[in-house]
Design an enzyme around this catalytic site. Sequence first.
Site, short mmCIF file in Angstrom:
data_model
loop_
_atom_site.label_atom_id
_atom_site.label_comp_id
_atom_site.label_asym_id
_atom_site.label_seq_id
_atom_site.Cartn_x
_atom_site.Cartn_y
_atom_site.Cartn_z
N GLY A 10 0.86 -1.17 0.00
CA GLY A 10 0.00 0.00 0.00
C GLY A 10 0.89 1.21 0.00
O GLY A 10 2.08 1.11 0.28
N CYS A 11 0.32 2.36 -0.32
CA CYS A 11 1.09 3.60 -0.30
C CYS A 11 1.46 3.95 1.14
O CYS A 11 2.50 4.50 1.41
CB CYS A 11 0.22 4.73 -0.85
SG CYS A 11 0.84 5.41 -2.37
N GLN A 12 0.55 3.63 2.06
CA GLN A 12 0.68 4.11 3.44
C GLN A 12 1.24 3.05 4.37
O GLN A 12 2.07 3.33 5.20
CB GLN A 12 -0.70 4.53 3.95
CG GLN A 12 -1.33 5.66 3.17
CD GLN A 12 -0.78 7.00 3.59
OE1 GLN A 12 -0.11 7.14 4.61
NE2 GLN A 12 -1.07 8.02 2.80
N SER A 36 -5.25 3.70 0.79
CA SER A 36 -4.13 2.95 0.22
C SER A 36 -3.21 2.37 1.28
O SER A 36 -2.02 2.55 1.28
CB SER A 36 -3.33 3.87 -0.71
OG SER A 36 -2.34 3.13 -1.37
#
Lengths: 412, 141
Positions: free
Chosen positions: B51-53, B119
């Site tokens: 994920g982005c986060q 995300s």
Amino acid sequence: MEVTAQQAFDIDKIRKDFPLLEQEMNGKPIIFLDSAASSQKPAQVIDRLNDYYRTGHANVHRGVYQLSQEATMAFEEARELVRQFINAPSEKEVIFVRGCTEGINLVASSYGRKFINQGDAVLITAMEHHSNIVPWQMICEERGAELRVAPVNDAGEIDLDALYELLDERVKIVSLVHVSNALGTVNPVKAIIDRAHELNIPVLVDGAQAIPHTQVDVQALDADFYTFSGHKMFGPTGIGVLYGKEEWLEQMPPYHGGGEMIKTVTFEKTTYNELPHKFEAGTPDISGVIGLGEAVRYIQSIGYENISRHEHELLVYATEQLEQIEGLRIIGTAKEKASVVSFIVDGVHPYDLGAILDKLGIAVRTGHHCTQPLMARYEIPGTVRASFAFYNNKADIDALVAGINRAVLMLK
Amino acid sequence: MNPINSIQDEIIDEFAFFGDWMEKYEYIIDLGKSLPLIDEQYKDEDHLIKGCQSQVWLHADEAEGKVSFTADSDAVITKGIIALLVRVLSGQKAEEIAKADLYFIDKIGLKEHLSPTRSNGLVSMVKQMKMYGLAINAKSQ
């Protein structure tokens, strides 16, 4: 009585210009500390957009009727405002694009197809946003060129000796960020441009994070290309500017084909319009341009001197306050910084911290900030980033510090 | 009642006792901290959902048409929510997992963590869990 600039900067009055700052988030008054992602808009810009759509909308550069001519005048007046704002020599050199990302893509694609060949190189730095990495990777792959990356030191500054080492006659363009979105570093772009020019290498500057904070004079910098987004400088989303020196833009092929960018079209051959229209295919973002012009007026009414002074105070205050939090480490400690503070807290994941701050009404950015290679350089998954605009105040920073303390207590 | 839904309803009842978001988050964080969810050998690239986060690792095992899940995350809130998702779906029949409607997340007020814009890997993880259910069910047909 004469009013000094310092007296003229009334933070309470300025905050009232931004309707969003009066909103709530999760039932708490919003503390907006994510202006580096996108800034809020003053009522002046919002009203101008509203006014344009209610009373002034028609397509530009086409109609013979009055309304269209007035829209065209407003559109071109905004171009002139932008030209003066960045001190570009000619309005031919001010191209409207969707944003900084498109500005870079335009140059990478158009300049790249003309000037970058097999065995050539493009030089960027390790602190670039993905939007100043990927377009160059794409063109390098297409043209068989090499992408060179100048390293960054532990403080988050470009290693200039290493950059100059990488700068040789094979490099066809240098592209670098003026102010880092993830670290806040202000890069010595003028020195780098001068050095590149000794070898006749043009330089593109990604100014997305610089323009909201500092006066940009493209002639003083001698930048060959300078690009920025409207939405980070208190203007609308979907509009941005690419400044390019006429000598380059004239030699570059068009980026997009369509209406507006042509002079004559037959099925055999099309001749292209003059600058800047050659690079503005299709109906432009008219309202965006007009709103951007209003944002320029708004920034000028406050004055960069006031903006810089106030933001510097916020940066110093935030750095002092945050450093007192146990286990907090600031990522990016360059000598020259804009009002961006990126940090991590030992044993606390940025996502968790961001999720709790959200519940407290505090908007910060968490994650890798679209700079994955830079995060890899520091061996961290990401950071929490608080970024300040001139409408922020010390109370916002106090709320942030209290929020972090509360979140850390819950998370540790 | 379908066993997946009865566990979901259990969780909804448990969350009804929390007075505010703080208590809810404290509980999720405790869940995230206390559970060793996945065998270290599965915390590799093959099991990683980026994920982005935040990042998520997911491993599935099958026995007699039932799927058991173990998972982990680098972020503790994400991990706490994973613990709930595992509690709901792990050990259930593949067919039931594939068609599960995970309404409890919304009901306990954690919808934002399962939004694609976050995300954080959780949306992809749920998708992946259902894919396992679907694949294992298809194989057994």
